[in-house]
Structure formats: C-alpha cells, structure tokens
Scaffold this active site. Structure first.
Site, mmCIF file in Angstrom:
data_model
loop_
_atom_site.group_PDB
_atom_site.id
_atom_site.type_symbol
_atom_site.label_atom_id
_atom_site.label_comp_id
_atom_site.label_asym_id
_atom_site.label_seq_id
_atom_site.Cartn_x
_atom_site.Cartn_y
_atom_site.Cartn_z
ATOM 1 N N ALA A 60 -4.422 -53.053 86.628
ATOM 2 C CA ALA A 60 -3.412 -54.074 86.338
ATOM 3 C C ALA A 60 -4.022 -55.445 86.050
ATOM 4 C CB ALA A 60 -2.419 -54.171 87.494
ATOM 5 N N CYS A 84 0.645 -49.596 87.610
ATOM 6 C CA CYS A 84 1.245 -49.245 88.899
ATOM 7 C C CYS A 84 0.341 -49.727 90.023
ATOM 8 C CB CYS A 84 1.443 -47.732 88.991
ATOM 9 S SG CYS A 84 2.151 -47.213 90.567
ATOM 10 N N THR A 90 -4.190 -53.960 102.864
ATOM 11 C CA THR A 90 -4.815 -55.280 102.784
ATOM 12 C C THR A 90 -4.020 -56.200 101.866
ATOM 13 O OG1 THR A 90 -6.193 -54.785 100.861
ATOM 14 C CG2 THR A 90 -7.075 -54.165 103.026
ATOM 15 N N HIS A 92 -4.943 -57.304 99.169
ATOM 16 C CA HIS A 92 -5.280 -57.030 97.768
ATOM 17 C C HIS A 92 -4.039 -56.698 96.936
ATOM 18 C CE1 HIS A 92 -7.986 -56.070 94.493
ATOM 19 N NE2 HIS A 92 -7.408 -54.893 94.348
ATOM 20 N N ASN A 117 7.169 -56.301 80.783
ATOM 21 C CA ASN A 117 6.267 -56.067 81.910
ATOM 22 C C ASN A 117 6.784 -54.900 82.742
ATOM 23 O OD1 ASN A 117 4.615 -56.063 84.118
ATOM 24 N ND2 ASN A 117 4.747 -58.252 84.493
ATOM 25 N N ARG A 131 10.509 -44.269 89.802
ATOM 26 C CA ARG A 131 10.749 -45.306 88.801
ATOM 27 C C ARG A 131 10.010 -45.083 87.482
ATOM 28 N NH1 ARG A 131 11.411 -46.957 93.695
ATOM 29 N NH2 ARG A 131 12.804 -48.649 94.264
#
Length: 156
Positions: A60, A84, A90, A92, A117, A131
């Site tokens: 991403a 995705c 964490t 991140h 997006n 989804r």
C-alpha cells in the site's frame, strides 16, 4: 445540473475512458479479488480492455508512487488504487493506512485526476474477504463517474 441530480441514479458510461489501476501485492489473495472485480466492472461499464493499464506494486505504501507516475504520463482519465491492510499487533497498521491514503489523495489533488481509493483497511481477514468484490466494483464505478464529472466541470 452537472453529474447526477439529487435522488437520481448516475449513468455510468466508460466508453472511451482510459483507466489506470495500481494493485498492491501484499495480501495478494484479497488484492487479486479486488482487481478482478474492478477490471471486470470497468469492462462492464464499457471501458475497453486495451484502455485499462493494470500494474502491481509491493504494498500500500508504494501505490501512491505508481499513481503519480501514471498521473504524470497524462494518459489516463482516472486511476484506481487497490490494496489491503489488515490490523496487526503494532502501530504499523495506522502508519500504512494513514500514509497510503494521504499519498493517494495528494496525487489526485496535485494532478487534478480522479482516483478511486479501494485500499481496504480492516481488522481481520474475514472483513477483507467480505469487502473484496464489492469494493473492487465500487472503485470502478467511482473512477468512471468522477472521470465523467471532471470532464463536465473542465471541458477542453
């Protein structure tokens, strides 16, 4: 009134549009499904297969760079970001979600180019699977709708 009137459905016509699709490979099972749904919907809306350029990047965070290169080429009427990001243990997750979304938005605004997006940000894999198809189709529809709207707003 430009675009759709309040309460009326938008007529989506992709004929003659050139669409760039950038797909992150991370969580590839999900992103492949997103891409398949997106490209299938673009073609169903009338975008010719040869007018769809589909590239892949690592993840991403790399999506905005590829979108920028596509925008700079001035070959596209709209772009689509597919990816995705699934929450881990964490911070991140937040970093990737926030920075990728900011990058996608910045490219769209900097180049005046619509970008759908569809980088999913979910808590877990089942949410992403639930989804993947709908969001892929939605991204194609948004790209076509916004390309047409911006063309109406800025006729050459």
């Amino acid at each position: 009134m430009l675009g759709a009137e309040k309460g009326k459905a938008v007529q989506l016509d992709g004929k003659g549009l050139r669409i760039g699709v950038v797909q992150a490979r991370f969580n590839q099972g999900i992103t492949n499904a997103l891409a398949q749904a997106c490209v299938g919907e673009l073609q169903a809306l009338g975008v010719n297969a040869e007018d769809i350029v589909h590239v892949t990047v690592a993840g991403a965070l790399e999506v905005p760079s590829a979108l920028q290169a596509m925008a700079e080429s001035e070959r596209f009427d709209a772009l689509v970001a597919l990816g995705c990001v699934i929450r881990g243990e964490t911070y991140h997750f937040e970093l990737v979600c926030n920075e990728s979304a900011a990058g996608v938005t910045r490219v769209g605004l900097d180049y005046g180019l619509p970008i759908a997006n569809a980088i999913l940000t979910t808590e877990n894999l089942p949410q992403a699977v639930a989804r993947q198809d709908e969001k892929g189709r939605d991204a194609a529809q948004v790209a076509v709708e916004m390309a047409r709207l911006l063309s109406e707003l800025n006729p050459e």
